[in-house]
Design a protein around this motif. Structure first.
Motif, short mmCIF file in Angstrom:
data_model
loop_
_atom_site.label_atom_id
_atom_site.label_comp_id
_atom_site.label_asym_id
_atom_site.label_seq_id
_atom_site.Cartn_x
_atom_site.Cartn_y
_atom_site.Cartn_z
N ARG A 33 0.93 -1.10 -0.14
CA ARG A 33 0.05 0.11 0.09
C ARG A 33 0.73 1.27 0.09
O ARG A 33 0.43 2.21 -0.71
CB ARG A 33 -0.69 -0.04 1.31
N SER A 34 1.86 1.25 0.91
CA SER A 34 2.87 2.43 0.89
C SER A 34 3.51 2.69 -0.57
O SER A 34 3.44 3.72 -1.06
CB SER A 34 3.92 2.32 1.79
N GLU A 35 4.00 1.40 -1.02
CA GLU A 35 4.36 1.52 -2.54
C GLU A 35 3.53 2.08 -3.46
O GLU A 35 3.71 2.96 -4.42
CB GLU A 35 5.15 0.36 -2.87
N ASP A 36 2.25 1.55 -3.38
CA ASP A 36 1.25 2.20 -4.35
C ASP A 36 1.02 3.72 -4.16
O ASP A 36 0.50 4.24 -5.15
CB ASP A 36 0.07 1.23 -4.03
N GLU A 40 1.42 6.27 -6.98
CA GLU A 40 0.35 7.18 -7.24
C GLU A 40 0.49 8.95 -7.02
O GLU A 40 0.31 9.61 -7.87
CB GLU A 40 -0.86 7.09 -6.37
N ASP A 41 1.50 9.10 -6.08
CA ASP A 41 1.89 10.63 -5.78
C ASP A 41 2.78 10.82 -6.86
O ASP A 41 2.53 12.00 -7.39
CB ASP A 41 2.52 10.53 -4.43
N ARG A 42 3.73 10.31 -7.38
CA ARG A 42 4.57 10.48 -8.46
C ARG A 42 3.57 10.64 -9.80
O ARG A 42 3.99 11.59 -10.47
CB ARG A 42 5.55 9.37 -8.74
N PHE A 46 3.57 14.21 -11.71
CA PHE A 46 3.76 14.39 -13.18
C PHE A 46 2.84 14.94 -13.96
O PHE A 46 2.85 15.60 -14.74
CB PHE A 46 4.23 12.75 -13.64
N GLU A 47 1.66 14.28 -13.79
CA GLU A 47 0.36 14.88 -14.38
C GLU A 47 -0.09 16.39 -14.21
O GLU A 47 -0.31 17.27 -15.02
CB GLU A 47 -1.06 14.07 -14.11
N GLU A 48 0.26 17.10 -12.88
CA GLU A 48 0.33 18.35 -12.68
C GLU A 48 1.22 19.06 -13.20
O GLU A 48 0.77 20.32 -14.06
CB GLU A 48 0.41 18.50 -10.89
N ARG A 49 2.54 18.76 -13.32
CA ARG A 49 3.48 19.20 -14.37
C ARG A 49 3.24 19.41 -15.57
O ARG A 49 3.58 20.37 -16.35
CB ARG A 49 4.83 18.59 -14.03
N ARG A 50 2.80 18.13 -16.21
CA ARG A 50 2.21 18.28 -17.70
C ARG A 50 1.20 19.03 -18.05
O ARG A 50 1.37 19.92 -19.06
CB ARG A 50 2.03 16.86 -17.95
N ALA A 51 0.22 19.19 -17.11
CA ALA A 51 -0.81 20.05 -17.44
C ALA A 51 -0.33 21.57 -17.25
O ALA A 51 -0.74 22.22 -17.88
CB ALA A 51 -2.15 19.82 -16.32
N ALA A 52 0.40 21.82 -16.20
CA ALA A 52 0.87 23.20 -15.90
C ALA A 52 1.90 23.49 -17.28
O ALA A 52 1.67 24.63 -17.66
CB ALA A 52 1.79 23.27 -14.64
N TYR A 53 2.76 22.57 -17.71
CA TYR A 53 3.44 22.92 -18.78
C TYR A 53 2.69 23.27 -20.25
O TYR A 53 2.73 24.15 -20.66
CB TYR A 53 4.43 21.71 -19.11
#
Length: 170
Positions: A33-36, A40-42, A46-53
């Protein structure tokens, strides 16, 4: 070793295995669960950065294009209120996308964006002065168009840095 001792050791190992199996399973499940959650956080970051870019790239290119159009129209003496409104909306959108990106993108992307912003903001201010008839000595729409060309390699550099940060290499 006698068979009785061997049987006792086997029984003890069996009982300990039965007792510790749920604890071991619980520990492995917690680790998974911790690894998952980390994965998910990574992915979310990544999606936040991509959307911002994407938003910052689109807004900066739109602002650049409308600024170039405005300078052509000012030069040709056909600049209208509608043009002013569109340029101001593009400038505000660009400013907002930059502000959003400041919270999620690395410093090297912000540095590239600042370099671009320096040119775009300077030309925008010059265009407004020229439009109002308050230009400094030597400021003209044609001159501003030449200076605006400095933004093009900066737009490309910013896009390249963003793509590299997303793991896209040409």
């Amino acid at each position: 070793m006698s068979t009785v001792i061997a049987a006792m050791i086997t029984a003890v190992v069996g009982i300990l295995g039965t007792l510790f199996a749920p604890l071991l399973q619980q520990r492995m499940t917690a680790r998974q669960r911790s690894e998952d959650a980390l994965t998910e956080d990574r992915r979310r970051r990544f999606e936040e950065r991509r959307a911002a870019y994407t938003a910052m790239n689109r807004a900066s290119r739109q602002f650049h294009t409308l600024l170039k159009d405005a300078l052509h129209r000012i030069r040709d003496d056909v600049y209208a209120d509608e043009d002013r409104v569109r340029l101001e909306e593009a400038r505000r959108d660009y400013r907002d996308r930059y502000a959003e990106a400041q919270m999620v993108v690395p410093e090297r992307v912000l540095d590239a964006s600042r370099d671009l912003n320096t040119v775009l903001a300077g030309i925008d201010a010059m265009a407004k002065r020229i439009d109002r008839g308050l230009q400094y000595d030597g400021e003209t729409a044609a001159g501003a168009l030449l200076e605006l060309k400095e933004a093009e390699p900066r737009l490309s550099a910013m896009r390249r840095i963003m793509r590299e940060d997303l793991g896209i290499f040409d």
